[in-house]
Design an enzyme around this catalytic site. Structure first.
Site, PDB file in Angstrom:
ATOM      1  N   SER A  66     -95.398  85.567  75.095  1.00 59.04           N
ATOM      2  CA  SER A  66     -96.024  84.265  75.210  1.00 59.04           C
ATOM      3  C   SER A  66     -95.090  83.266  75.906  1.00 59.04           C
ATOM      4  O   SER A  66     -94.643  83.527  77.023  1.00 59.04           O
ATOM      5  CB  SER A  66     -96.460  83.766  73.825  1.00 59.04           C
ATOM      6  OG  SER A  66     -97.364  82.699  73.939  1.00 59.04           O
ATOM      7  N   TYR A  67     -94.745  82.142  75.252  1.00 58.31           N
ATOM      8  CA  TYR A  67     -93.852  81.176  75.907  1.00 58.31           C
ATOM      9  C   TYR A  67     -92.432  81.720  76.061  1.00 58.31           C
ATOM     10  O   TYR A  67     -91.627  81.142  76.793  1.00 58.31           O
ATOM     11  CB  TYR A  67     -93.837  79.842  75.154  1.00 58.31           C
ATOM     12  CG  TYR A  67     -93.247  78.728  76.004  1.00 58.31           C
ATOM     13  CD1 TYR A  67     -93.995  78.168  77.033  1.00 58.31           C
ATOM     14  CD2 TYR A  67     -91.950  78.280  75.806  1.00 58.31           C
ATOM     15  CE1 TYR A  67     -93.454  77.181  77.846  1.00 58.31           C
ATOM     16  CE2 TYR A  67     -91.403  77.296  76.607  1.00 58.31           C
ATOM     17  CZ  TYR A  67     -92.164  76.744  77.623  1.00 58.31           C
ATOM     18  OH  TYR A  67     -91.621  75.773  78.434  1.00 58.31           O
ATOM     19  N   ASP A 101    -106.138  90.199  74.848  1.00 53.99           N
ATOM     20  CA  ASP A 101    -105.654  88.832  74.638  1.00 53.99           C
ATOM     21  C   ASP A 101    -106.391  87.874  75.566  1.00 53.99           C
ATOM     22  O   ASP A 101    -106.492  88.120  76.762  1.00 53.99           O
ATOM     23  CB  ASP A 101    -104.143  88.778  74.931  1.00 53.99           C
ATOM     24  CG  ASP A 101    -103.570  87.368  74.846  1.00 53.99           C
ATOM     25  OD1 ASP A 101    -104.123  86.549  74.074  1.00 53.99           O
ATOM     26  OD2 ASP A 101    -102.583  87.086  75.541  1.00 53.99           O
ATOM     27  N   GLY A 106     -94.378  79.923  71.669  1.00 53.22           N
ATOM     28  CA  GLY A 106     -94.945  78.693  71.132  1.00 53.22           C
ATOM     29  C   GLY A 106     -95.233  77.698  72.251  1.00 53.22           C
ATOM     30  O   GLY A 106     -96.302  77.696  72.798  1.00 53.22           O
ATOM     31  N   HIS A 155    -102.651  89.504  71.894  1.00 52.63           N
ATOM     32  CA  HIS A 155    -101.471  88.742  72.295  1.00 52.63           C
ATOM     33  C   HIS A 155    -100.207  89.267  71.630  1.00 52.63           C
ATOM     34  O   HIS A 155     -99.143  89.314  72.243  1.00 52.63           O
ATOM     35  CB  HIS A 155    -101.701  87.275  71.911  1.00 52.63           C
ATOM     36  CG  HIS A 155    -100.746  86.299  72.499  1.00 52.63           C
ATOM     37  ND1 HIS A 155    -100.751  85.959  73.829  1.00 52.63           N
ATOM     38  CD2 HIS A 155     -99.751  85.554  71.933  1.00 52.63           C
ATOM     39  CE1 HIS A 155     -99.812  85.056  74.061  1.00 52.63           C
ATOM     40  NE2 HIS A 155     -99.187  84.793  72.929  1.00 52.63           N
TER      41      HIS A 155
END
Length: 480
Positions: free
Chosen positions: A220-221, A405, A125, A457
């Site tokens: 991701s994060y 992605d 996120g 992603h």
């Protein structure tokens, strides 16, 4: 500057929606805008020693007797018949004074659960749900059907080969909560500390996992979350008499690990995949300095705006995927990802009977928190020094990338690895799955890099079979 900052926050709150990619919603970019604005504020200290030893403070340990049995899920609404593995979910308190508790979901293996490793999964996120997104949309045992009510079995679920623990972190994400509203203004350091506190308490609740091989994965994060938590575990394993967590390795997918390479890699990917023009790409190269010391000029900002406009209405978490359409009236097979899946998940997880079966507090569940990223307090410009520490520690370190992605593309991952300056041990080669190229792999000194062909992603969503093949190789400690 302060006025502009608050105006930006107010505007962002008005336009936010809670699903990845919906109407262009990008939780990572919104959080990064805040951090970049902070770095341009006079007297803001942006540099952090992200490899420094954390001074140890005692970890809260709460009573866990009887809580495992209470957390066992008897059955999820709409669950297919013949479900042959145990599931648990509930809360682990990480700060009793603040009333802060993190929600988890455990899917044990149908076979060999007593010997298979334990794997923690973290979504990024910052502010997005590891249960709703990770378990229900990606690698968990079930998918929500288009009727919003029933579940179908994901035959490529990662709990086929491991016991998988999904953690909603930090508080304010998914079903996790705090009774102290200021806790929703959090950041990297507190998230790592709370996740560590969760783990040592959870292992008291599930003591059979204390000596089990343990891995941390995410995307991701979570390129921040996973290395930072891993570093904290290794530090505390040395200096405390708490539970020693048997960390064997980490795998981070399409991972945001370095702001400079995230930007340069993204725009190079857009250009090389015919999303932006030569002129826009050249304008970004000529006018943008994405280093930590660099300022985002008006010209750079203008060209980035042109890039967003040129990108237009595509789902840039998977640049070739169709968008969710109101005319969609059927659920594709598990290997052909349904772009409306997030809608099904949101409705299902906001059904009172579902929340009750999960032992969750009644809340309005969201895929991504609307405020966590806006009020993120600390975010190092890069975590590559942390990754270098982990590489030197002897644990297994894998970086993987779905190659369709556009958010944190394969180019960004390759540029980040270049910064690590590690030598190649096994040269780039195609790895095969069922007679086709599953992706490509390079074995570096103390690091493995794997691509998954045709995945966006959220790798296990788009290429579940190839994703499971990669994950199995990771657990086995051998190149695919």
């Amino acid at each position: 500057m302060k006025i502009a900052f608050h105006v930006f926050l107010h505007f962002s709150l008005l336009v936010f929606v809670s699903c990845y990619g919906s109407n262009g919603y990008d939780p990572l970019e919104n959080a990064l805008k805040i951090q970049r604005l902070k770095r341009t504020t006079p007297n803001h200290e942006s540099k952090e020693d992200v490899t420094a030893e954390n001074s140890y403070s005692p970890v809260y340990m709460g009573p866990q007797d009887g809580l495992k049995d209470a957390d066992k899920i008897s059955e999820l609404p709409g669950q297919p018949t013949g479900t042959d593995f145990d599931q648990y979910s509930g809360y682990v308190t990480v700060d009793p004074n603040h009333g802060r508790a993190l929600f988890y979901y455990l899917a044990e293996s149908p076979v060999n659960s007593s010997t298979n490793p334990l794997v923690l999964w973290l979504n990024g996120g910052p502010g997005c749900s590891s249960f709703g997104n990770g378990a229900m949309m990606e690698l968990g045992p079930f998918r929500v059907s288009a009727d919003y009510k029933t579940l179908s079995r994901n035959k490529y679920a990662w709990n086929n080969v491991a016991n998988v623990l999904f953690l909603e972190s930090p508080a304010g994400v998914g079903f996790s909560y705090s009774n102290t509203s200021s806790d929703y203004q959090t950041g990297d350091k507190q998230t790592a500390k709370d996740s560590y506190t969760f783990l040592v308490n959870w292992l008291e609740r599930f003591p059979e996992y204390k000596t089990r091989d343990f891995y941390i994965t995410g995307e991701s994060y979570a390129g921040h979350y996973v290395p930072q938590l891993s570093q904290l575990i290794l530090q505390n394993n040395k200096i405390t008499n708490q539970t020693v967590i048997n960390l064997k390795g980490i795998a981070i997918g399409n991972a945001y690990v370095d702001d400079e390479t995230a930007n340069t890699g993204m725009y190079d990917y857009f250009w090389s995949h015919a999303i932006i023009s030569d002129e826009i790409h050249e304008g970004i190269i000529s006018n943008c300095n994405f280093t930590e010391a660099g300022n985002i000029t008006t010209a750079c900002d203008d060209y980035q705006g042109q890039a967003r406009a040129a990108r237009s209405n595509i789902y840039f978490y998977d640049i070739y995927a169709p968008l969710c359409s109101s005319s969609s009236n059927s659920t594709p097979s598990i290997s052909d990802f349904d772009p409306c899946t997030e809608n099904y998940i949101s409705t299902y997880l906001n059904t009172p009977a579902v929340q009750q079966s999960l032992h969750a507090k009644p809340v309005q569940w969201e895929s991504c928190s609307q405020q966590i990223g806006l009020f993120w307090t600390d975010m190092p410009f890069t975590v590559l020094p942390v990754i270098q520490d982990l590489m030197a520690s002897g644990i297994s370190v894998w970086i993987y990338s779905g190659d369709t992605d556009g958010r944190v593309p394969v180019t960004s991952s390759r540029y980040s690895i270049d910064k690590l300056q590690t030598s190649v041990k096994t040269s780039w080669y195609p790895w095969m799955y069922e007679g086709e190229v599953g992706g490509y792999v390079v074995g570096y000194q103390n690091l493995t890099f794997v691509t998954i062909r045709g995945a966006g992603h959220f790798v296990p969503s788009y290429q579940p079979a190839r994703g499971l093949a990669f994950f199995s190789s990771f657990l086995e400690g051998k190149l695919p």
